[in-house]
Design an enzyme around this catalytic site. Structure first.
Site, PDB file in Angstrom:
ATOM      1  N   GLU A  91      -8.331 -11.014   5.246  1.00  0.00           N
ATOM      2  CA  GLU A  91      -8.114 -10.655   3.851  1.00  0.00           C
ATOM      3  C   GLU A  91      -6.982 -11.469   3.229  1.00  0.00           C
ATOM      4  O   GLU A  91      -6.048 -11.898   3.908  1.00  0.00           O
ATOM      5  CB  GLU A  91      -7.787  -9.173   3.712  1.00  0.00           C
ATOM      6  CG  GLU A  91      -6.445  -8.830   4.306  1.00  0.00           C
ATOM      7  CD  GLU A  91      -5.954  -7.428   3.958  1.00  0.00           C
ATOM      8  OE1 GLU A  91      -6.685  -6.673   3.320  1.00  0.00           O
ATOM      9  OE2 GLU A  91      -4.821  -7.114   4.330  1.00  0.00           O
ATOM     10  N   CYS A 104      -0.737 -13.075  -0.869  1.00  0.00           N
ATOM     11  CA  CYS A 104      -0.457 -12.554   0.468  1.00  0.00           C
ATOM     12  C   CYS A 104      -1.535 -13.081   1.415  1.00  0.00           C
ATOM     13  O   CYS A 104      -2.729 -12.842   1.200  1.00  0.00           O
ATOM     14  CB  CYS A 104      -0.482 -11.027   0.401  1.00  0.00           C
ATOM     15  SG  CYS A 104      -0.193 -10.261   1.990  1.00  0.00           S
ATOM     16  N   CYS A 111      -4.262  -8.683  15.358  1.00  0.00           N
ATOM     17  CA  CYS A 111      -2.876  -8.953  15.730  1.00  0.00           C
ATOM     18  C   CYS A 111      -2.625  -8.361  17.110  1.00  0.00           C
ATOM     19  O   CYS A 111      -3.077  -7.255  17.409  1.00  0.00           O
ATOM     20  CB  CYS A 111      -1.911  -8.337  14.726  1.00  0.00           C
ATOM     21  SG  CYS A 111      -0.177  -8.706  15.092  1.00  0.00           S
ATOM     22  N   CYS A 115       1.598  -2.770  16.350  1.00  0.00           N
ATOM     23  CA  CYS A 115       2.519  -1.768  15.791  1.00  0.00           C
ATOM     24  C   CYS A 115       1.765  -0.466  15.490  1.00  0.00           C
ATOM     25  O   CYS A 115       0.617  -0.490  15.051  1.00  0.00           O
ATOM     26  CB  CYS A 115       3.168  -2.293  14.513  1.00  0.00           C
ATOM     27  SG  CYS A 115       4.127  -3.783  14.813  1.00  0.00           S
ATOM     28  N   CYS A 118       0.326   0.216  11.866  1.00  0.00           N
ATOM     29  CA  CYS A 118      -0.405  -0.881  11.212  1.00  0.00           C
ATOM     30  C   CYS A 118      -1.870  -0.885  11.620  1.00  0.00           C
ATOM     31  O   CYS A 118      -2.194  -0.907  12.814  1.00  0.00           O
ATOM     32  CB  CYS A 118       0.238  -2.212  11.581  1.00  0.00           C
ATOM     33  SG  CYS A 118      -0.659  -3.638  10.937  1.00  0.00           S
ATOM     34  N   CYS A 344      -1.553  -6.063   2.268  1.00  0.00           N
ATOM     35  CA  CYS A 344      -1.392  -7.012   3.346  1.00  0.00           C
ATOM     36  C   CYS A 344      -1.421  -6.317   4.692  1.00  0.00           C
ATOM     37  O   CYS A 344      -0.802  -5.288   4.867  1.00  0.00           O
ATOM     38  CB  CYS A 344      -0.097  -7.760   3.145  1.00  0.00           C
ATOM     39  SG  CYS A 344      -0.097  -8.546   1.548  1.00  0.00           S
TER      40      CYS A 344
HETATM   41  N1  SAH Z   1       3.037  -9.383  11.327  1.00  0.00           N
HETATM   42  C1  SAH Z   1       4.004  -9.597  10.313  1.00  0.00           C
HETATM   43  C2  SAH Z   1       3.390  -9.806   8.951  1.00  0.00           C
HETATM   44  C3  SAH Z   1       2.200  -8.962   8.582  1.00  0.00           C
HETATM   45  S1  SAH Z   1       2.484  -7.255   8.338  1.00  0.00           S
HETATM   46  C4  SAH Z   1       4.998  -8.462  10.277  1.00  0.00           C
HETATM   47  O1  SAH Z   1       4.777  -7.464  10.934  1.00  0.00           O
HETATM   48  O2  SAH Z   1       6.026  -8.622   9.601  1.00  0.00           O
HETATM   49  C5  SAH Z   1       3.277  -7.259   6.738  1.00  0.00           C
HETATM   50  C6  SAH Z   1       4.085  -6.029   6.453  1.00  0.00           C
HETATM   51  O3  SAH Z   1       3.221  -4.908   6.271  1.00  0.00           O
HETATM   52  C7  SAH Z   1       5.045  -5.671   7.565  1.00  0.00           C
HETATM   53  O4  SAH Z   1       6.336  -5.483   7.079  1.00  0.00           O
HETATM   54  C8  SAH Z   1       4.480  -4.381   8.066  1.00  0.00           C
HETATM   55  O5  SAH Z   1       5.511  -3.570   8.547  1.00  0.00           O
HETATM   56  C9  SAH Z   1       3.823  -3.777   6.845  1.00  0.00           C
HETATM   57  N2  SAH Z   1       2.842  -2.750   7.195  1.00  0.00           N
HETATM   58  C10 SAH Z   1       1.956  -2.765   8.201  1.00  0.00           C
HETATM   59  N3  SAH Z   1       1.223  -1.632   8.203  1.00  0.00           N
HETATM   60  C11 SAH Z   1       1.649  -0.895   7.172  1.00  0.00           C
HETATM   61  C12 SAH Z   1       1.278   0.387   6.651  1.00  0.00           C
HETATM   62  N4  SAH Z   1       0.293   1.095   7.183  1.00  0.00           N
HETATM   63  N5  SAH Z   1       1.925   0.837   5.562  1.00  0.00           N
HETATM   64  C13 SAH Z   1       2.906   0.107   4.990  1.00  0.00           C
HETATM   65  N6  SAH Z   1       3.294  -1.090   5.429  1.00  0.00           N
HETATM   66  C14 SAH Z   1       2.679  -1.588   6.518  1.00  0.00           C
HETATM   67 FE1  SF4 Z   2       0.921  -7.234  13.712  1.00  0.00          FE
HETATM   68 FE2  SF4 Z   2       0.700  -5.262  11.948  1.00  0.00          FE
HETATM   69 FE3  SF4 Z   2       2.772  -5.307  13.613  1.00  0.00          FE
HETATM   70 FE4  SF4 Z   2       2.625  -7.130  11.627  1.00  0.00          FE
HETATM   71  S1  SF4 Z   2       2.831  -4.915  11.402  1.00  0.00           S
HETATM   72  S2  SF4 Z   2       3.124  -7.504  13.805  1.00  0.00           S
HETATM   73  S3  SF4 Z   2       0.372  -7.428  11.536  1.00  0.00           S
HETATM   74  S4  SF4 Z   2       0.600  -5.082  14.215  1.00  0.00           S
END
Ligand code: SAH
Ligand code: SF4
Length: 382
Positions: A91, A104, A111, A115, A118, A344
């Protein structure tokens, strides 16, 4: 098999021209045709040396992934899904604001960091995107938007690597892509207007500082290791102290005078005033080693598999106040594109389930895989 010219930065394109027996400087013209004028056909490139124009079709192509869908929010946010083959969908989100247009971009299909909060992380890792696939998102969005918005000049002023994937776990493909974004013969974005967001791949932060020091955002989410281990598994490898030391080192190269820390607000998990005070103490401790920071609080966008809940807005505000009282610049990220599930890192399709990619694509087209509310990352830009 021809090569995809979107895989090259200017240096790579010059080397390619040389291989074809052409002068290296021809690459500048070719690069401008592709990135600034949006040309994909070599016979469109009228002022290119004829010898080169004749050789190109046998050797090269300009190939952008197929668009699966485009959704436009009432607030102007646009989300595209691109098919990058083998059932993988990525996306890209455009967020218009009064003074800028932010794109974005995704760096991986899925990934591997995993996390807890996420949706991309829950899907698992499929593969790294190629340089061409990363650049294509900008190429496509910029040229689409010029037509769509009836603008002749540049529409996208900022890029954030906050889509799917961990950009610093795809460093080899990311670096040339960043160079294309910054190149004056392509998109000419300044280093402060391109942000790499990372969950904290420490060695690669040091490499980025040397190779291409763009603006840096670091996904922190917790003020201490035990909690961060449970939210961002990569913390077990690169714990908070190491991460913040790397941030301080990065600062010497960074184009801005602060590093942005992202903090996803999870109800009852990391959002108490106690956590905020621990965060203040942490930042103060590292300020002595040269770290200056800005905090970006992101209200969590829930999805069923996470079992997590978004913090109450009053809690977010209390948390923010503790930080601000300590003199830390703090922003609360605005939600954009809510009505189209645009954000994103939050692609709704389950890319790991490859059993029936076609049905999944069809479902996506019909919007059946939506339902995840996401925050669009647009607030870290200047
Ligand atoms: N992998 C990188 C970039 C992609 S994620 C990273 O983790 O920084 C981009 C941002 O989206 C990150 O700050 C992440 O913490 C946030 N993010 C991921 N899942 C989310 C969610 N469910 N709600 C709000 N922010 C989220
Ligand atoms: Fe990967 Fe999502 Fe964690 Fe960013 S927030 S490192 S995209 S698992």
């Amino acid at each position: 098999m021809t090569v995809n010219l979107l895989d090259y930065d200017l240096e790579g394109l010059a080397a390619f021209c040389e291989q074809l027996g052409e002068k290296r400087f021809r690459a500048v013209q070719l690069f401008r045709w592709i990135h600034q004028k949006g040309a994909t056909q070599f016979d469109q490139m009228t002022d290119l040396a004829k010898s080169l124009r004749l050789k190109l079709p046998q050797a090269a192509r300009v190939q952008v992934p197929r668009v699966v869908s485009r959704h436009e929010s009432t607030d102007g946010t646009i989300k595209w899904l691109f098919d990058v083959g083998n059932g993988d969908v990525i996306e890209t989100v455009f967020i218009p604001e009064a003074d800028r247009g932010t794109l974005c971009i995704s760096s991986q299909a899925g990934c591997a960091v995993g996390c807890r909060f996420c949706s991309t992380g829950h899907q698992g890792f499929s593969r790294n995107l190629t340089t061409g696939e990363i650049v294509s998102q900008l190429w496509f969005a910029e040229h689409f938007l010029r037509g769509h918005l009836g603008r002749g000049d540049r529409v996208i002023s900022n890029v954030v690597m906050m889509g799917m994937g961990e950009p610093l776990q795809n460093y080899g493909q990311l670096l040339p892509a960043l160079k294309v974004m910054l190149d004056d013969h392509a998109y000419g974005l300044s280093r402060r207007r391109v942000t790499v967001s990372t969950s904290g791949v420490v060695p690669m932060m040091d490499r980025l500082a040397r190779d291409c020091p763009v603006a840096l955002a670091v996904s922190l989410h917790a003020p201490e290791d035990a909690l961060r281990n449970s939210l961002v598994p990569l913390n077990k490898k690169y714990p908070i102290a190491e991460l913040l030391n790397a941030c301080a080192r990065y600062q010497a190269f960074a184009p801005r005078d602060f590093i942005t820390f992202e903090y996803c607000m999870l109800d009852g998990v990391n959002d108490s005033a106690e956590h905020a005070r621990a965060l203040v103490a942490l930042m103060q401790e590292h300020a002595s080693s040269g770290l200056s920071c800005k905090l970006n609080l992101i209200p969590f966008n829930p999805f069923p598999a996470s079992g997590l809940v978004r913090s109450q807005m009053s809690q977010v505000m209390t948390f923010a106040q503790v930080l601000m009282d300590a003199g830390i610049v703090t922003t609360v990220r605005k939600t954009r594109g809510d009505d189209i599930d645009a954000a994103c890192g939050q692609l709704a399709g389950d890319i790991r389930d490859r059993t029936d990619a076609n049905a999944r694509m069809a479902a996506q087209r019909q919007g059946m895989l939506g339902g995840i509310k996401v925050v669009v990352a647009g607030k870290v830009a200047p």
